[in-house]
Design a protein around this motif. Structure first.
Motif, PDB file in Angstrom:
ATOM      1  N   PHE A  21       0.815  -1.317   0.008  1.00 22.05           N
ATOM      2  CA  PHE A  21      -0.080  -0.095  -0.224  1.00 22.05           C
ATOM      3  C   PHE A  21       0.825   1.381  -0.109  1.00 22.05           C
ATOM      4  O   PHE A  21       1.781   1.367   0.635  1.00 22.05           O
ATOM      5  CB  PHE A  21      -0.835  -0.003   1.360  1.00 22.05           C
ATOM      6  CG  PHE A  21      -1.834  -1.138   1.461  1.00 22.05           C
ATOM      7  CD1 PHE A  21      -3.047  -0.847   0.666  1.00 22.05           C
ATOM      8  CD2 PHE A  21      -1.411  -2.301   1.832  1.00 22.05           C
ATOM      9  CE1 PHE A  21      -4.010  -2.002   0.791  1.00 22.05           C
ATOM     10  CE2 PHE A  21      -2.541  -3.368   1.805  1.00 22.05           C
ATOM     11  CZ  PHE A  21      -3.708  -3.229   1.459  1.00 22.05           C
ATOM     12  N   LEU A  22       0.354   2.321  -0.743  1.00 21.07           N
ATOM     13  CA  LEU A  22       1.074   3.491  -0.877  1.00 21.07           C
ATOM     14  C   LEU A  22       0.059   4.382  -0.024  1.00 21.07           C
ATOM     15  O   LEU A  22      -0.864   4.962  -0.467  1.00 21.07           O
ATOM     16  CB  LEU A  22       1.289   4.335  -2.132  1.00 21.07           C
ATOM     17  CG  LEU A  22       2.478   3.440  -2.879  1.00 21.07           C
ATOM     18  CD1 LEU A  22       2.474   4.153  -4.411  1.00 21.07           C
ATOM     19  CD2 LEU A  22       3.718   3.707  -2.249  1.00 21.07           C
ATOM     20  N   VAL A  23       0.288   4.606   1.358  1.00 21.88           N
ATOM     21  CA  VAL A  23      -0.561   5.238   2.216  1.00 21.88           C
ATOM     22  C   VAL A  23      -0.282   6.517   2.414  1.00 21.88           C
ATOM     23  O   VAL A  23       0.959   6.936   2.913  1.00 21.88           O
ATOM     24  CB  VAL A  23      -0.710   4.458   3.703  1.00 21.88           C
ATOM     25  CG1 VAL A  23      -1.542   5.166   4.451  1.00 21.88           C
ATOM     26  CG2 VAL A  23      -1.027   3.053   3.574  1.00 21.88           C
ATOM     27  N   ALA A  24      -1.140   7.653   2.232  1.00 19.31           N
ATOM     28  CA  ALA A  24      -1.026   8.855   2.067  1.00 19.31           C
ATOM     29  C   ALA A  24      -1.995   9.725   3.148  1.00 19.31           C
ATOM     30  O   ALA A  24      -1.661  10.798   3.337  1.00 19.31           O
ATOM     31  CB  ALA A  24      -1.040   9.644   0.794  1.00 19.31           C
ATOM     32  N   GLU A  25      -2.978   8.937   3.593  1.00 18.00           N
ATOM     33  CA  GLU A  25      -3.808   9.407   4.449  1.00 18.00           C
ATOM     34  C   GLU A  25      -3.681   9.441   5.734  1.00 18.00           C
ATOM     35  O   GLU A  25      -3.342   8.159   6.310  1.00 18.00           O
ATOM     36  CB  GLU A  25      -5.492   8.886   3.876  1.00 18.00           C
ATOM     37  CG  GLU A  25      -6.531   9.511   4.614  1.00 18.00           C
ATOM     38  CD  GLU A  25      -7.848   8.760   4.091  1.00 18.00           C
ATOM     39  OE1 GLU A  25      -8.861   9.177   4.589  1.00 18.00           O
ATOM     40  OE2 GLU A  25      -7.736   7.890   3.243  1.00 18.00           O
ATOM     41  N   THR A  26      -3.884  10.487   6.441  1.00 18.78           N
ATOM     42  CA  THR A  26      -3.808  10.100   7.998  1.00 18.78           C
ATOM     43  C   THR A  26      -5.128  10.698   8.756  1.00 18.78           C
ATOM     44  O   THR A  26      -5.678  11.696   8.181  1.00 18.78           O
ATOM     45  CB  THR A  26      -2.614  11.270   8.521  1.00 18.78           C
ATOM     46  OG1 THR A  26      -1.371  10.982   7.731  1.00 18.78           O
ATOM     47  CG2 THR A  26      -2.250  11.120   9.880  1.00 18.78           C
ATOM     48  N   SER A  28      -7.379  12.272  11.267  1.00 14.47           N
ATOM     49  CA  SER A  28      -7.255  13.468  12.205  1.00 14.47           C
ATOM     50  C   SER A  28      -7.271  13.228  13.563  1.00 14.47           C
ATOM     51  O   SER A  28      -6.336  13.898  14.348  1.00 14.47           O
ATOM     52  CB  SER A  28      -8.095  14.800  11.887  1.00 14.47           C
ATOM     53  OG  SER A  28      -9.498  14.157  11.990  1.00 14.47           O
ATOM     54  N   TYR A  29      -7.943  12.301  14.074  1.00 16.37           N
ATOM     55  CA  TYR A  29      -7.998  11.856  15.446  1.00 16.37           C
ATOM     56  C   TYR A  29      -6.856  10.873  15.775  1.00 16.37           C
ATOM     57  O   TYR A  29      -7.030   9.738  15.300  1.00 16.37           O
ATOM     58  CB  TYR A  29      -9.455  11.287  15.699  1.00 16.37           C
ATOM     59  CG  TYR A  29      -9.498  10.804  17.081  1.00 16.37           C
ATOM     60  CD1 TYR A  29      -9.716  11.749  18.187  1.00 16.37           C
ATOM     61  CD2 TYR A  29      -9.432   9.304  17.461  1.00 16.37           C
ATOM     62  CE1 TYR A  29      -9.627  11.136  19.527  1.00 16.37           C
ATOM     63  CE2 TYR A  29      -9.659   9.223  18.601  1.00 16.37           C
ATOM     64  CZ  TYR A  29      -9.850   9.797  19.800  1.00 16.37           C
ATOM     65  OH  TYR A  29      -9.691   9.284  21.047  1.00 16.37           O
ATOM     66  N   GLY A  30      -5.758  11.020  16.356  1.00 15.07           N
ATOM     67  CA  GLY A  30      -4.977  10.246  16.806  1.00 15.07           C
ATOM     68  C   GLY A  30      -3.657  10.238  15.706  1.00 15.07           C
ATOM     69  O   GLY A  30      -2.764   9.476  16.199  1.00 15.07           O
ATOM     70  N   GLY A  31      -3.956  10.808  14.657  1.00 11.78           N
ATOM     71  CA  GLY A  31      -2.743  10.723  13.822  1.00 11.78           C
ATOM     72  C   GLY A  31      -2.477   9.496  13.036  1.00 11.78           C
ATOM     73  O   GLY A  31      -1.434   9.314  12.468  1.00 11.78           O
ATOM     74  N   TYR A  32      -3.453   8.593  12.944  1.00 12.53           N
ATOM     75  CA  TYR A  32      -3.256   7.357  12.143  1.00 12.53           C
ATOM     76  C   TYR A  32      -3.147   7.460  11.131  1.00 12.53           C
ATOM     77  O   TYR A  32      -3.895   7.997  10.274  1.00 12.53           O
ATOM     78  CB  TYR A  32      -4.209   6.111  13.089  1.00 12.53           C
ATOM     79  CG  TYR A  32      -4.297   5.902  14.379  1.00 12.53           C
ATOM     80  CD1 TYR A  32      -3.016   5.244  15.107  1.00 12.53           C
ATOM     81  CD2 TYR A  32      -5.332   6.347  15.124  1.00 12.53           C
ATOM     82  CE1 TYR A  32      -3.478   5.100  16.400  1.00 12.53           C
ATOM     83  CE2 TYR A  32      -5.015   6.351  16.420  1.00 12.53           C
ATOM     84  CZ  TYR A  32      -4.215   5.478  17.318  1.00 12.53           C
ATOM     85  OH  TYR A  32      -4.214   5.413  18.426  1.00 12.53           O
ATOM     86  N   ARG A  33      -2.379   6.331  10.324  1.00  9.60           N
ATOM     87  CA  ARG A  33      -2.012   6.185   8.903  1.00  9.60           C
ATOM     88  C   ARG A  33      -3.481   5.224   8.549  1.00  9.60           C
ATOM     89  O   ARG A  33      -3.581   4.156   9.046  1.00  9.60           O
ATOM     90  CB  ARG A  33      -0.765   5.638   8.480  1.00  9.60           C
ATOM     91  CG  ARG A  33       0.294   6.618   8.982  1.00  9.60           C
ATOM     92  CD  ARG A  33       0.533   7.676   8.196  1.00  9.60           C
ATOM     93  NE  ARG A  33       0.978   7.327   6.854  1.00  9.60           N
ATOM     94  CZ  ARG A  33       1.541   8.229   5.938  1.00  9.60           C
ATOM     95  NH1 ARG A  33       1.912   9.433   6.293  1.00  9.60           N
ATOM     96  NH2 ARG A  33       2.045   7.703   4.652  1.00  9.60           N
ATOM     97  N   LEU A  34      -4.238   5.479   7.421  1.00  7.15           N
ATOM     98  CA  LEU A  34      -5.103   5.002   6.930  1.00  7.15           C
ATOM     99  C   LEU A  34      -5.023   4.237   5.766  1.00  7.15           C
ATOM    100  O   LEU A  34      -4.671   4.764   4.869  1.00  7.15           O
ATOM    101  CB  LEU A  34      -6.415   5.762   6.756  1.00  7.15           C
ATOM    102  CG  LEU A  34      -7.047   6.332   8.115  1.00  7.15           C
ATOM    103  CD1 LEU A  34      -8.177   7.388   7.644  1.00  7.15           C
ATOM    104  CD2 LEU A  34      -7.499   5.220   9.049  1.00  7.15           C
TER     105      LEU A  34
END
Length: 72
Positions: A21-26, A28-34
């Motif tokens: 996966f090329l994950v670029a989405e974070t 906003s709550y907790g700063g987790y990568r989605l």
């Protein structure tokens, strides 16, 4: 990625086909990568003597998963 692997192998370069996966989405709550299914991607890693495995991604930028802001 599969075409890149075939061309490298034909040229005698040891390589492997990789998926992930090329994950670029974070979030906003907790700063987790989605990581979502739309972020799935494939690339190649070629073995360079004395340096190890190097990423070879021949996918054009517009063909890679895009950054999307989280709705959470």
């Amino acid at each position: 990625a599969s075409s890149t692997a075939m061309l490298l192998r034909h040229a005698g370069v040891p390589c492997r086909y990789v998926t992930g996966f090329l994950v670029a989405e974070t979030q906003s709550y907790g700063g987790y990568r989605l990581a979502r299914s739309r972020d799935a991607h494939a690339w190649v890693e070629a073995y360079v003597e004395g340096e190890g495995w190097r990423i070879v991604d021949t996918t054009p930028e517009e063909g890679r998963p895009n950054y999307r802001e989280s709705s959470y």
